[in-house]
Design a protein around this motif. Structure first.
Motif, PDB file in Angstrom:
ATOM      1  N   ALA A  73       6.747  53.853   6.776  1.00 20.93           N
ATOM      2  CA  ALA A  73       8.244  53.382   7.087  1.00 20.93           C
ATOM      3  C   ALA A  73       9.244  53.947   6.051  1.00 20.93           C
ATOM      4  O   ALA A  73      10.015  53.137   5.656  1.00 20.93           O
ATOM      5  CB  ALA A  73       8.129  51.722   7.228  1.00 20.93           C
ATOM      6  N   LEU A  74       9.095  55.076   5.710  1.00 18.99           N
ATOM      7  CA  LEU A  74       9.848  56.050   4.885  1.00 18.99           C
ATOM      8  C   LEU A  74      11.457  56.302   5.569  1.00 18.99           C
ATOM      9  O   LEU A  74      11.561  56.285   6.764  1.00 18.99           O
ATOM     10  CB  LEU A  74       9.378  57.057   4.419  1.00 18.99           C
ATOM     11  N   ASP A  75      12.523  55.828   4.777  1.00 13.13           N
ATOM     12  CA  ASP A  75      13.800  56.241   5.216  1.00 13.13           C
ATOM     13  C   ASP A  75      14.308  57.525   4.632  1.00 13.13           C
ATOM     14  O   ASP A  75      15.193  58.128   5.224  1.00 13.13           O
ATOM     15  CB  ASP A  75      14.573  54.950   4.241  1.00 13.13           C
ATOM     16  N   LEU A  76      13.442  57.924   3.372  1.00 16.26           N
ATOM     17  CA  LEU A  76      14.100  59.265   2.922  1.00 16.26           C
ATOM     18  C   LEU A  76      13.092  59.979   2.098  1.00 16.26           C
ATOM     19  O   LEU A  76      12.096  59.452   1.726  1.00 16.26           O
ATOM     20  CB  LEU A  76      15.197  58.857   1.600  1.00 16.26           C
ATOM     21  N   VAL A  77      13.017  61.424   2.361  1.00 15.28           N
ATOM     22  CA  VAL A  77      12.118  62.242   1.807  1.00 15.28           C
ATOM     23  C   VAL A  77      12.949  63.312   0.984  1.00 15.28           C
ATOM     24  O   VAL A  77      13.763  63.847   1.212  1.00 15.28           O
ATOM     25  CB  VAL A  77      11.384  63.069   2.910  1.00 15.28           C
ATOM     26  N   ILE A  78      12.306  63.171  -0.419  1.00 13.97           N
ATOM     27  CA  ILE A  78      13.018  64.292  -1.266  1.00 13.97           C
ATOM     28  C   ILE A  78      11.867  65.103  -2.027  1.00 13.97           C
ATOM     29  O   ILE A  78      10.733  64.455  -2.251  1.00 13.97           O
ATOM     30  CB  ILE A  78      13.514  63.290  -2.602  1.00 13.97           C
ATOM     31  N   SER A  79      12.116  66.342  -1.769  1.00  8.38           N
ATOM     32  CA  SER A  79      11.169  67.634  -2.078  1.00  8.38           C
ATOM     33  C   SER A  79      11.858  68.042  -3.290  1.00  8.38           C
ATOM     34  O   SER A  79      12.872  68.428  -3.339  1.00  8.38           O
ATOM     35  CB  SER A  79      10.661  68.499  -1.103  1.00  8.38           C
ATOM     36  N   THR A  80      11.068  68.484  -4.543  1.00  6.28           N
ATOM     37  CA  THR A  80      11.230  69.042  -5.453  1.00  6.28           C
ATOM     38  C   THR A  80      10.701  70.410  -5.584  1.00  6.28           C
ATOM     39  O   THR A  80      11.008  71.064  -6.713  1.00  6.28           O
ATOM     40  CB  THR A  80      11.251  68.342  -6.592  1.00  6.28           C
ATOM     41  N   VAL A  81      10.227  70.771  -4.517  1.00  4.58           N
ATOM     42  CA  VAL A  81       9.234  72.214  -4.571  1.00  4.58           C
ATOM     43  C   VAL A  81      10.149  72.997  -3.373  1.00  4.58           C
ATOM     44  O   VAL A  81      10.461  72.535  -2.284  1.00  4.58           O
ATOM     45  CB  VAL A  81       7.834  72.088  -4.349  1.00  4.58           C
ATOM     46  N   ASP A  82      10.424  74.520  -4.088  1.00  9.88           N
ATOM     47  CA  ASP A  82      11.035  75.274  -2.957  1.00  9.88           C
ATOM     48  C   ASP A  82      10.435  75.507  -1.729  1.00  9.88           C
ATOM     49  O   ASP A  82      10.840  75.632  -0.649  1.00  9.88           O
ATOM     50  CB  ASP A  82      11.150  76.745  -3.681  1.00  9.88           C
ATOM     51  N   VAL A  83       9.076  75.948  -1.920  1.00 11.58           N
ATOM     52  CA  VAL A  83       8.182  76.283  -0.609  1.00 11.58           C
ATOM     53  C   VAL A  83       8.223  75.182   0.366  1.00 11.58           C
ATOM     54  O   VAL A  83       8.467  75.157   1.484  1.00 11.58           O
ATOM     55  CB  VAL A  83       6.949  76.591  -1.049  1.00 11.58           C
ATOM     56  N   GLU A  84       8.111  73.924  -0.068  1.00 17.55           N
ATOM     57  CA  GLU A  84       8.238  72.722   0.839  1.00 17.55           C
ATOM     58  C   GLU A  84       9.450  72.424   1.350  1.00 17.55           C
ATOM     59  O   GLU A  84       9.592  72.344   2.625  1.00 17.55           O
ATOM     60  CB  GLU A  84       7.921  71.271  -0.004  1.00 17.55           C
ATOM     61  N   LEU A  85      10.633  72.690   0.515  1.00 18.01           N
ATOM     62  CA  LEU A  85      11.918  72.638   1.207  1.00 18.01           C
ATOM     63  C   LEU A  85      12.072  73.640   2.468  1.00 18.01           C
ATOM     64  O   LEU A  85      12.571  73.137   3.581  1.00 18.01           O
ATOM     65  CB  LEU A  85      13.111  72.917   0.122  1.00 18.01           C
ATOM     66  N   VAL A  86      11.577  74.764   2.214  1.00 20.55           N
ATOM     67  CA  VAL A  86      11.741  75.702   3.246  1.00 20.55           C
ATOM     68  C   VAL A  86      11.141  75.237   4.505  1.00 20.55           C
ATOM     69  O   VAL A  86      11.623  75.408   5.590  1.00 20.55           O
ATOM     70  CB  VAL A  86      11.148  77.035   2.852  1.00 20.55           C
ATOM     71  N   ALA A  87       9.777  74.727   4.255  1.00 19.16           N
ATOM     72  CA  ALA A  87       9.070  74.458   5.436  1.00 19.16           C
ATOM     73  C   ALA A  87       9.615  73.048   6.145  1.00 19.16           C
ATOM     74  O   ALA A  87       9.657  72.989   7.223  1.00 19.16           O
ATOM     75  CB  ALA A  87       7.614  73.932   5.088  1.00 19.16           C
TER      76      ALA A  87
END
Length: 329
Positions: A73-87
């Motif tokens: 039941a997540l409200d927010l996803v924060i990625s700190t990795v370039d390749v993940e952000l692109v995906a």
């Protein structure tokens, strides 16, 4: 505002800094994830909130995050990795109802392509001459030396000094290299956050006194109007909403010039937080719909980094298919 937040890339310095920041807010329930069960940041949160994810390039990465959104039941996803952000950036709708706390796909694409970035920021007057290796670069009367570097890629990987025209002519043209004006002066990192309208509310320059594997491990924040104005202009030129790290270096005339933009949380984030700009907390507010202050001041302060051990019970270590420890447990 109560919210459930997932932070990925928990094994890197940026991930650890983001998790530590968000844990200081009791209204946030923080989940931590990484592809490696040995990632230290995973163990900053309670066992029920620790997760493993596939690598960012894996076909199942985005579906795995979407499943976590539903199950936790997540409200927010924060990625700190370039390749993940692109995906993730091009598939935000799959994460609904959670929000991805990241710049737009266009901003990410521009920032991660050094040629596109130089072209987009040309109007700022702070973008060094940048051309593709080959006929375009050979047609220019450069002041040698110059730098050749991969058009895409992080850190200093693949960078080479080109001392003269003969070396320029010898550069391969099939490796996606760009040729860029040599910037001999001091390098700075500027941590920037922009609100939903693209207005920069804080730009915090810091020196890189000591660097390890591309991450500053010692330095200080500096009140330098030129650095602040340059980083602000670059952030606005690429349409930044959220966080980015703008790297600048002084040219032969001493002017601050664009080096690159990392459209994510920087590894040296604790210094910026200590200086008064808690970027992870501000990013959480921004993407959860809160209005940010018009401007956030910071103070000059210095930091050095040291290793810190997190001790856990053996049976708490998450076994991952993407680390070399599973046969030992």
């Amino acid at each position: 505002m109560t919210a459930r937040v997932l932070v990925t890339g928990a094994g890197g310095p940026a991930g650890v800094a983001v998790i530590r920041s968000l844990l200081r807010r009791p209204e946030l329930t923080v989940f931590a994830a990484d592809m490696d069960g040995w990632a230290s940041g995973i163990y900053l949160v309670p066992p029920a909130q620790r997760r493993l994810v596939p690598p960012g390039r894996d076909a199942d990465f985005v579906p795995a995050i979407a499943r976590m959104v539903a199950e936790d039941a997540l409200d927010l996803v924060i990625s700190t990795v370039d390749v993940e952000l692109v995906a993730l950036a091009g598939r935000r709708d799959e994460l609904a109802p959670a929000v991805l706390a990241a710049p737009s796909e266009d901003t990410l694409t521009t920032a991660l392509d050094k040629l596109l970035l130089a072209e987009r920021c040309d109007a700022t007057g702070r973008s060094p001459r940048t051309l593709l290796a080959g006929p375009d670069a050979l047609a220019v009367d450069w002041g040698f030396p110059v730098f050749a570097k991969p058009r895409q890629g992080a850190g200093s990987r693949g960078i080479r000094l080109v001392p003269d025209r003969a070396a320029l002519e010898a550069l391969p043209t099939d490796e996606g290299l760009i040729v860029q004006e040599f910037l001999p002066g001091e390098e700075y990192s500027v941590d920037v956050i922009a609100d939903a309208a693209g207005h920069v509310v804080a730009a915090v320059p810091r020196t890189r006194a000591r660097v390890d594997s591309g991450v500053a491990i010692a330095g200080r924040t500096v009140h330098d109007p030129e650095l602040i104005e340059t980083a602000t202009a670059i952030a606005e030129a690429i349409g930044l909403v959220g966080v980015a790290n703008v790297q600048l270096r002084r040219d032969r005339a001493g002017r601050a010039m664009l080096l690159e933009v990392n459209p994510r949380f920087p590894g040296a984030l604790p210094l910026t937080i200590a200086a008064g700009v808690d970027i992870p907390s501000l990013v959480a507010d921004l993407f959860l719909g809160a209005e940010l202050p018009a401007a956030i001041p910071f103070r000059e302060i210095a930091s050095v980094r040291f290793l810190e051990d997190i001790i856990v019970e053996v049976d708490e270590v998450l076994v991952s298919a993407h680390a070399g420890h599973q046969e030992e447990l």
